[in-house]
Enzyme design. Sequence first.
Site, mmCIF file in Angstrom:
data_model
loop_
_atom_site.group_PDB
_atom_site.id
_atom_site.type_symbol
_atom_site.label_atom_id
_atom_site.label_comp_id
_atom_site.label_asym_id
_atom_site.label_seq_id
_atom_site.Cartn_x
_atom_site.Cartn_y
_atom_site.Cartn_z
ATOM 1 N N ASP A 25 -0.603 15.116 -27.305
ATOM 2 C CA ASP A 25 -2.050 15.093 -27.038
ATOM 3 C C ASP A 25 -2.469 13.723 -26.512
ATOM 4 O OD1 ASP A 25 -4.632 15.965 -26.918
ATOM 5 O OD2 ASP A 25 -4.982 15.978 -29.085
ATOM 6 N N HIS A 42 -1.103 13.728 -17.039
ATOM 7 C CA HIS A 42 -0.071 14.738 -17.311
ATOM 8 C C HIS A 42 1.280 14.284 -16.740
ATOM 9 C CE1 HIS A 42 -2.995 17.280 -19.080
ATOM 10 N NE2 HIS A 42 -3.569 17.678 -17.965
ATOM 11 N N LEU A 136 21.352 18.746 -28.676
ATOM 12 C CA LEU A 136 19.921 18.986 -28.944
ATOM 13 C C LEU A 136 19.494 20.308 -28.315
ATOM 14 C CD1 LEU A 136 17.028 17.883 -29.778
ATOM 15 C CD2 LEU A 136 16.867 16.999 -27.445
HETATM 16 C C1 FPP Z 1 -2.748 17.456 -24.067
HETATM 17 O O1 FPP Z 1 -3.451 16.398 -23.513
HETATM 18 C C2 FPP Z 1 -1.583 17.769 -23.242
HETATM 19 C C3 FPP Z 1 -1.377 18.944 -22.616
HETATM 20 C C4 FPP Z 1 -2.311 20.077 -22.701
HETATM 21 C C5 FPP Z 1 -0.210 19.169 -21.757
HETATM 22 C C6 FPP Z 1 1.086 18.596 -22.170
HETATM 23 C C7 FPP Z 1 1.934 18.534 -20.963
HETATM 24 C C8 FPP Z 1 2.744 17.526 -20.607
HETATM 25 C C9 FPP Z 1 3.024 16.394 -21.470
HETATM 26 C C10 FPP Z 1 3.379 17.469 -19.269
HETATM 27 C C11 FPP Z 1 4.553 18.272 -18.953
HETATM 28 C C12 FPP Z 1 5.406 18.812 -20.033
HETATM 29 C C13 FPP Z 1 6.736 18.993 -19.918
HETATM 30 C C14 FPP Z 1 7.495 19.652 -21.017
HETATM 31 C C15 FPP Z 1 7.503 18.559 -18.739
HETATM 32 P P1 FPP Z 1 -4.957 16.607 -23.061
HETATM 33 O O2 FPP Z 1 -4.942 16.884 -21.593
HETATM 34 O O3 FPP Z 1 -5.624 17.654 -23.873
HETATM 35 O O4 FPP Z 1 -5.544 15.187 -23.362
HETATM 36 P P2 FPP Z 1 -7.015 14.811 -23.842
HETATM 37 O O5 FPP Z 1 -7.225 15.464 -25.183
HETATM 38 O O6 FPP Z 1 -6.964 13.325 -23.923
HETATM 39 O O7 FPP Z 1 -7.949 15.302 -22.782
#
Ligand code: FPP
Length: 245
Positions: A25, A42, A136
């Site tokens: 997050d 991201h 893993l």
């Molecule tokens: C939450 O941050 C994150 C996500 C919804 C996406 C997670 C995805 C990745 C880390 C990228 C790709 C993944 C892989 C496995 C290659 P948010 O956007 O909700 O952040 P915020 O709460 O600060 O807005």
Amino acid sequence: MARQAPTLEENHTPPPPRHFAIIMDGNGRWAKKRLLNRSKGHRQGAEAVREAVKGAVNTGVEYLTLYAFSSENWNRPADEVKDLMGLLKIYLSKEMKSLAKEGVRVKIIGCRDRLSPEIISKIDEAEKQDIPNIRLTLIIALSYGSREEIVAAARKLAGEAVAGTLSLDDISENAMDNALYTHDVPDPDLIIRTSGEQRLSNFLLWQAAYSEFLFIDTLWPDFTKKHFSDAVDQYLGLDRRYGIR
Ligand code: FPP
């Protein structure tokens, strides 16, 4: 497989962790702080995934589950959904060879109904990779929602009961475990959530029954293998009781 009989050492030290799960997050906040758009957050988040995988391989954690895209994330703006799916597609295409070399096998959990045929074929290819020495298992939760998973498991068991192949007495915790996406994975020992939020957000609700939790303020794109090894150290300092004493 998910349900283990707890083995507690005399000194209450938990056995080495087998499975860590992470709610990644803070990508959006990371980008906002730098006046960048969310997609940059991201992208940097995908780098942090590489760090977490290294952390797991280095510390000998056997299973790592990452919450990459929840069933609720489909409600984000179309551009952001496209962006995230694009990143996942790139990861599943480009990273597989180097992961295989490191002994990392990949498994995807979640509902495939809304995924594009292209992503589904990348998933199939990734899951089919032959990994001779598995160090893993990297589990990517994609289009995943825990309630949806539990409902699907209940429907499967109910279907078998209606068909007469399962008696009511056979509907047990084990039978539920075996009907979940994670049927071949031990329950998570530790669930980490980054960015200071303290919620499960529909992640592994059934499997988390006895998990420990670690909430850290670090935003996901800043997560490194050092955060991972620190989490292992913190976990080893815990006194796990499983309600037994
Ligand atoms: C939450 O941050 C994150 C996500 C919804 C996406 C997670 C995805 C990745 C880390 C990228 C790709 C993944 C892989 C496995 C290659 P948010 O956007 O909700 O952040 P915020 O709460 O600060 O807005």
